[in-house]
Write a protein that holds these residues in place. Structure first.
Motif, PDB file in Angstrom:
ATOM      1  N   ARG A 125       0.832  -1.202   0.000  1.00 54.08           N
ATOM      2  CA  ARG A 125       0.000   0.000   0.000  1.00 54.08           C
ATOM      3  C   ARG A 125       0.866   1.251   0.000  1.00 54.08           C
ATOM      4  N   MET A 128       2.523   1.818  -3.470  1.00 53.53           N
ATOM      5  CA  MET A 128       1.608   2.223  -4.538  1.00 53.53           C
ATOM      6  C   MET A 128       1.065   3.632  -4.317  1.00 53.53           C
ATOM      7  N   GLU A 129       0.792   3.985  -3.048  1.00 49.45           N
ATOM      8  CA  GLU A 129       0.246   5.314  -2.796  1.00 49.45           C
ATOM      9  C   GLU A 129       1.298   6.404  -2.966  1.00 49.45           C
ATOM     10  N   HIS A 210      -4.932  -2.640  -1.929  1.00 51.54           N
ATOM     11  CA  HIS A 210      -3.875  -2.709  -2.937  1.00 51.54           C
ATOM     12  C   HIS A 210      -3.345  -4.137  -3.064  1.00 51.54           C
TER      13      HIS A 210
END
Length: 382
Positions: A125, A128-129, A210
């Motif tokens: 997560r 990706m963020e 995610h």
């Protein structure tokens, strides 16, 4: 001989080898709850810890999940230093602290305490963020710098060392579902090279939408339950545990790893590893009470390789009980091996069957197994 005329196995003497590696403490954060006692109760009850996935704004394609209940990083660790801490790091820091608090005597001042943490990719997560922000902000560099460390795979292990004053070797191993085996093998090597007096062996995975999408697409759009959590085990020499007055739960006997492929299927490779492991340890198949597999112990709709895993255990250990925790907590990724080992340490096998083992298979081609020997309530070998 017994009255029936059969031979009774003589009690095994405790090893005098000071370099015998033993587990002197452990703890776990799991879908059953926030500690070792919760995990033990959950495993013994046999009740599933899976629940319906949250259909909120961060909707995931997974309908059932095994989340560590009521775990919030700032509530668990306080507000100081946790503003930007991701969930994976929080799980690891909390579990390491629980293990250190459990030990009846401190290992040392932290200088000779190592940490080996198994993961899949770190916090997917966070990665990706952080990347997403570089695309959606007005400028690519207008990202939150405080969140960048979470996107690095060894963030959790590093924070564990900082929070708890661990100054020995600090290692992160990306092993996926087979991370537990890799962590224990790496830890054993640290002892062989005299790099640490105690090694905290951890396996951690967080759940996020995610990760759910990555797992879902990677499994050909298969909706399979996913879990999360962290397990940490204190591993040290028998001599070290004895001198500090720490009791031993079990002994780490052997660890084996291999690689499977289309030309060398799981069943073939794992069978060979299991036979080699038992032979080198001088163990008979009938002495192994339980085999804990990483997939399900019956039919596994998640992935075909689990059938090969169970078949390999049956080939080598035809009368050993095969168990799994996957149906109870879901596929916990890198934490799977930790949950397997914790479930084995909670077992209480008969004196005639003092051994148990776990097997691990990862989709990326890694296969492995771990053999442990249970100790009695007083720390004596069974």
């Amino acid at each position: 001989m017994t009255a029936g005329g059969t031979h009774r196995r003589a009690p095994r003497k405790e090893s005098t080898n000071p370099m015998t590696l033993v587990f002197s403490g452990w703890s776990v954060l799991s879908p059953f709850g926030g500690g070792r006692a919760d995990f033990e109760r959950g495993i013994r009850s046999g009740a599933s810890a899976l629940r319906a996935a949250d259909p909120g704004p961060d909707r995931s394609p997974i309908t059932r999940v095994g989340l560590v209940r009521d775990f919030e990083v700032r509530e668990a660790l306080g507000s100081n230093g946790t503003r930007a801490m991701d969930r994976l790091t929080g799980l690891a820091v909390k579990t390491v602290g629980q293990v250190l608090d459990e030990l009846p005597a401190p290992a040392n001042d932290g200088a000779d305490t190592a940490l080996v943490l198994g993961t899949t990719t770190g916090s997917l997560r966070s990665m990706m963020e952080f990347v997403k922000d570089s695309f959606i902000q007005d400028r690519p560099f207008q990202v939150d710098p405080a969140r960048f460390p979470n996107a690095v795979m060894n963030r959790a292990a590093g924070q564990c060392a900082i929070w708890h004053g661990l100054r020995g070797p600090n290692t992160t191993i990306a092993g996926g579902r087979a991370a537990g085996v890799a962590v224990l093998q790496y830890a054993a090597r640290l002892f062989q090279r005299d790099r640490a007096q105690m090694v905290l062996c951890g396996m951690a995975e967080e759940f996020s939408p995610h990760r759910a999408w990555v797992e879902y697409l990677g499994a050909d759009d298969t909706d399979r339950p996913l879990g999360e959590g962290c397990a940490v085990f204190a591993l040290e020499s028998a001599a070290s545990a004895r001198s500090a007055g720490r009791g031993a739960v079990a002994e780490l006997v052997r660890v084996r790893q291999g690689v499977w492929s289309a030309g060398a299927p799981v069943r073939e490779v794992l069978s060979r590893l299991l036979r080699s492991m038992l032979e080198s340890a001088g163990i008979e198949a009938d002495e192994v009470a339980v085999a804990m597999v990483s997939g399900t112990a019956t039919t596994d709709p998640w992935a075909g390789f689990s059938a090969g895993e169970v078949a390999a255990v049956r080939d080598v250990l035809p009368r050993t009980a095969i168990r799994s925790i996957a149906d109870l907590v879901g596929d916990a990724g890198a934490a799977t091996g930790g949950f397997q080992l914790a479930a084995l340490l909670d077992a209480n096998p008969a004196v005639s069957q003092p051994y148990s083992l776990m097997t691990s298979v990862d989709l990326d081609g890694v296969v492995g197994c771990v053999l442990i020997r249970h100790y009695g309530p007083t720390g004596a070998k069974r």
